[in-house]
Design an enzyme around this catalytic site. Structure first.
Site, PDB file in Angstrom:
ATOM      1  N   ALA A  86       0.383  -7.478   0.148  1.00 46.15           N
ATOM      2  CA  ALA A  86       0.010  -8.693   1.042  1.00 46.15           C
ATOM      3  C   ALA A  86       0.590  -8.655   2.159  1.00 46.15           C
ATOM      4  O   ALA A  86       0.116  -9.214   3.184  1.00 46.15           O
ATOM      5  CB  ALA A  86       0.465  -9.781   0.058  1.00 46.15           C
ATOM      6  N   THR A  87       1.757  -8.115   2.584  1.00 41.95           N
ATOM      7  CA  THR A  87       2.532  -7.858   3.922  1.00 41.95           C
ATOM      8  C   THR A  87       1.374  -7.245   4.796  1.00 41.95           C
ATOM      9  O   THR A  87       1.177  -7.959   5.931  1.00 41.95           O
ATOM     10  CB  THR A  87       3.755  -7.080   3.692  1.00 41.95           C
ATOM     11  OG1 THR A  87       4.742  -8.083   3.016  1.00 41.95           O
ATOM     12  CG2 THR A  87       4.353  -7.016   5.209  1.00 41.95           C
ATOM     13  N   ASN A 166       6.246 -19.027  -2.702  1.00 41.67           N
ATOM     14  CA  ASN A 166       6.830 -18.039  -3.480  1.00 41.67           C
ATOM     15  C   ASN A 166       8.222 -18.587  -4.013  1.00 41.67           C
ATOM     16  O   ASN A 166       8.516 -18.027  -5.036  1.00 41.67           O
ATOM     17  CB  ASN A 166       6.868 -16.637  -2.845  1.00 41.67           C
ATOM     18  CG  ASN A 166       7.698 -16.981  -1.484  1.00 41.67           C
ATOM     19  OD1 ASN A 166       7.119 -17.636  -0.809  1.00 41.67           O
ATOM     20  ND2 ASN A 166       8.643 -16.303  -1.075  1.00 41.67           N
ATOM     21  N   HIS A 216       0.782  -6.099  -7.441  1.00 40.43           N
ATOM     22  CA  HIS A 216       2.323  -6.447  -8.212  1.00 40.43           C
ATOM     23  C   HIS A 216       2.408  -7.866  -8.661  1.00 40.43           C
ATOM     24  O   HIS A 216       3.432  -7.961  -9.535  1.00 40.43           O
ATOM     25  CB  HIS A 216       3.514  -5.719  -7.625  1.00 40.43           C
ATOM     26  CG  HIS A 216       3.972  -6.339  -6.599  1.00 40.43           C
ATOM     27  ND1 HIS A 216       5.187  -6.696  -6.730  1.00 40.43           N
ATOM     28  CD2 HIS A 216       3.589  -6.572  -5.208  1.00 40.43           C
ATOM     29  CE1 HIS A 216       5.554  -7.482  -5.455  1.00 40.43           C
ATOM     30  NE2 HIS A 216       4.711  -7.162  -4.551  1.00 40.43           N
ATOM     31  N   THR A 255      -6.783   7.055   3.721  1.00 37.23           N
ATOM     32  CA  THR A 255      -7.256   7.467   2.255  1.00 37.23           C
ATOM     33  C   THR A 255      -6.882   6.341   1.064  1.00 37.23           C
ATOM     34  O   THR A 255      -5.646   5.701   1.105  1.00 37.23           O
ATOM     35  CB  THR A 255      -6.861   8.872   1.931  1.00 37.23           C
ATOM     36  OG1 THR A 255      -7.085   9.549   2.879  1.00 37.23           O
ATOM     37  CG2 THR A 255      -7.157   9.017   0.275  1.00 37.23           C
ATOM     38  N   CYS A 341      24.583 -16.631  -0.589  1.00 42.61           N
ATOM     39  CA  CYS A 341      25.481 -15.503  -0.977  1.00 42.61           C
ATOM     40  C   CYS A 341      24.727 -14.411  -1.712  1.00 42.61           C
ATOM     41  O   CYS A 341      25.095 -13.254  -1.761  1.00 42.61           O
ATOM     42  CB  CYS A 341      26.464 -15.908  -2.066  1.00 42.61           C
ATOM     43  SG  CYS A 341      27.854 -17.015  -1.238  1.00 42.61           S
TER      44      CYS A 341
END
Lengths: 417, 139
Positions: A86-87, A166, A216, A255, A341
């Site tokens: 997706a990036t 997200n 994923h 490819t 943190c």
């Protein structure tokens, strides 16, 4: 002596650690793995090899996957472009449209809680002379459609708004956004990586022109994603960002990752068949978790709209307890925190800050990402464990003590460091 | 991030958690950090007025595991010391003892600040002049 170590018993049959971070990534469904396996060793052909059976076999598998993906989002197979994830899809969509439609205008609209793959892509375009409007969100995490309307001008070429967030799982009103875009002749891209396969997304009904998705997040493999590019009403054109052999109708050379694509296709097929029952199941687990936490703990704050939300998402701030210290106490449970943190930058989550939450509340947040393979026994154990540790950490929290004494924390002159 | 055994030990079994009566003249209270920074430490000491020995030390901390461990360790170290001795504790000693990674050094700094703030509060209450040493390092 005070102790933080948990003494919550692990029920028989429960295996640890428990994975509850399905927005980060999801385990591969065994059915997906099974579909992929032959394409590594036996059917290993290059889908672009046109003159032997190895190539034809690979090409056939890729075309089947295209159909499976298209079916899930209401598109046609020819409108699906394969990418590495997706990036890349977001980069290709936004940069590709910006470049192709440069003569029509240079204005792009997005919003502040987008993934960095969208925000940083837009920031780069600003360096190249594009103008970007970053819409704010309301306290529930949803944009105001009037803000969007007002932001549009005659130079606007693209609106990019995510379908589901997200971190907080909040669903944006993509159908209305798409409608508005089409009325104004502006293209609409949506990063639907968290939404596809979880809630219904239909590119026709939702007026989507370009859509990013990933393998994923839907129990498929990593390293493969897709971009839907509308071919009719309007026909969207995208300038390639990777040049080479002219694969994927010239939009994305390289490819094809055939096993990955087969896996993505299979994952979409399963999602298409099981989404409704799975969504009901996850919503049940999520609400059970929420109810348990709320019944045992005070000062907890759900971040983002509960009404417009992914079924498997719960993002909660356990106020007066710092997120990383909570994660440390529940170390046999994999969840994530908006605490500074836990990030490389030592800044708390920009998504939570965009909701208008104070940094202290953002520091106290935990994201639970429920998925296909979580069970009720796991939810019960996680809830008990979180409740136990939060109670113990609050006995350690000077803030909790002060609040119980009736001290207004906002009136204290804190020595920031 | 992997935590050191020492941090895990202090997190699981923090020493000297609690609250002392901040109105008492024998008690000094230091409250350092800020909620929006993600860590707040409150360290309290009860000092014997005759001997200036810290007889009791208590803390409560809102913060990550390393912040909890740093303040827990600080209370352990200052107990039984005179106030001037306690001021000799440096954040680097805490870093070393807990094997804190670079991103967690600020937790040790905060613990040192908390010790100084608690002692400063006690001195103010009891009109004890700041020692030259303490004045020089205060920031």
């Amino acid at each position: 002596m005070s102790t933080v170590a948990s003494n919550v018993e692990v029920p028989a049959g429960l295996s640890l650690p428990i994975y509850m971070d399905n927005h980060a990534t999801s385990p591969l469904d065994p059915r997906v793995l099974e579909a992929m396996l032959p394409y590594f060793t036996v059917k290993f052909g290059n889908a672009a090899s046109r003159n032997h059976s190895f190539g034809w076999e690979a090409e056939q598998a890729v075309e089947t996957a295209r159909e499976q993906i298209a079916k899930l989002i209401g598109a046609t197979a020819k409108e699906i472009i394969f990418t590495s994830g997706a990036t890349e899809s977001n980069n290709l969509a936004i940069k590709g449209i910006a470049e192709m439609y440069r003569e029509r205008g240079n204005h792009i609209i997005t919003q502040v809680t987008e993934h960095k793959a969208v925000l940083d892509t837009c920031k780069r375009l600003e360096k190249y002379g594009y103008r970007v409007t970053y819409l704010p969100v309301k306290a529930d995490g949803i944009i105001d459609l009037d803000d969007l309307k007002r932001a549009m001008d005659d130079k606007t070429i693209l609106v990019s708004i995510m379908a589901a967030n997200n971190e907080i799982g909040v669903l944006q009103p993509i159908r209305e956004i798409g409608k508005l875009c089409h009325e104004k002749g502006v293209l609409f891209h949506t990063d639907a990586v968290q939404a596809v396969g979880k809630v219904p997304v239909n590119v026709i009904a939702d007026n989507i022109d370009v859509l990013s998705l990933s393998g994923h997040k839907i129990y498929g493999p990593k390293g493969v994603g897709a971009l839907y590019v509308r071919r009719r009403n309007p026909r969207v054109q995208i300038a390639a960002q990777i040049d080479g052999g002219g694969h994927e109708r010239g939009m994305r050379s390289g490819t094809l990752n055939v096993p990955g694509i087969v896996g993505l296709g299979k994952a979409c097929e399963i999602a298409y068949e099981e989404m409704d029952t799975e969504a009901a199941y996850l919503r049940g687990l999520r609400d059970r978790l929420k109810n348990k936490l709320e019944s045992e703990l005070d000062y907890i704050h759900v971040n983002g709209s509960m009404e417009h939300r992914l079924p498997g998402n719960l993002n909660v701030s356990f106020v007066y307890v710092e997120g990383e210290s909570l994660l440390m106490g529940i170390n046999d449970v994999a969840v994530s925190s908006g605490s500074a943190c836990t990030s490389a930058t030592l800044e708390p989550s920009y998504v939570l800050k965009a909701l208008g939450l104070g940094d202290d509340v953002a520091h106290s947040s935990i994201r639970f990402g429920l998925g296909r393979f979580n069970t009720q026994a796991e939810v019960d154990y996680v809830a008990d464990k979180v409740i136990d540790i939060v109670k113990k950490l609050r006995l350690l929290s000077p803030l909790y003590e002060m609040v119980l004494e009736g001290i207004d924390l906002t009136k204290i002159q804190w020595a920031a460091h | 991030m992997a935590y050191s055994d020492q941090v895990i030990d202090h997190y699981n079994n923090p020493r000297n958690v609690g609250t002392l009566d901040k109105a008492s003249t024998e008690v000094g209270t230091g409250l350092v950090g800020a909620p929006e920074c993600g860590d707040v430490m409150r360290l309290q000491i009860r000092v014997n007025p005759e001997t200036q020995v810290i007889e009791e030390a208590k803390f409560k901390t809102f913060g990550c595991g390393s912040a909890i461990a740093s303040s827990s360790l600080a209370t352990e170290w200052i107990k039984g010391r005179t106030v001037d001795d306690a001021l000799a504790i440096k954040n680097t000693d805490i870093v070393k003892e807990l094997s804190l990674p670079p991103v967690k050094i600020h937790c040790s700094v905060l613990a040192e600040d908390a010790i100084r703030a608690a002692i400063g509060d006690w001195k103010k209450k009891n009109s004890v002049a700041e020692t030259a040493d303490a004045a020089a390092v205060a920031h």
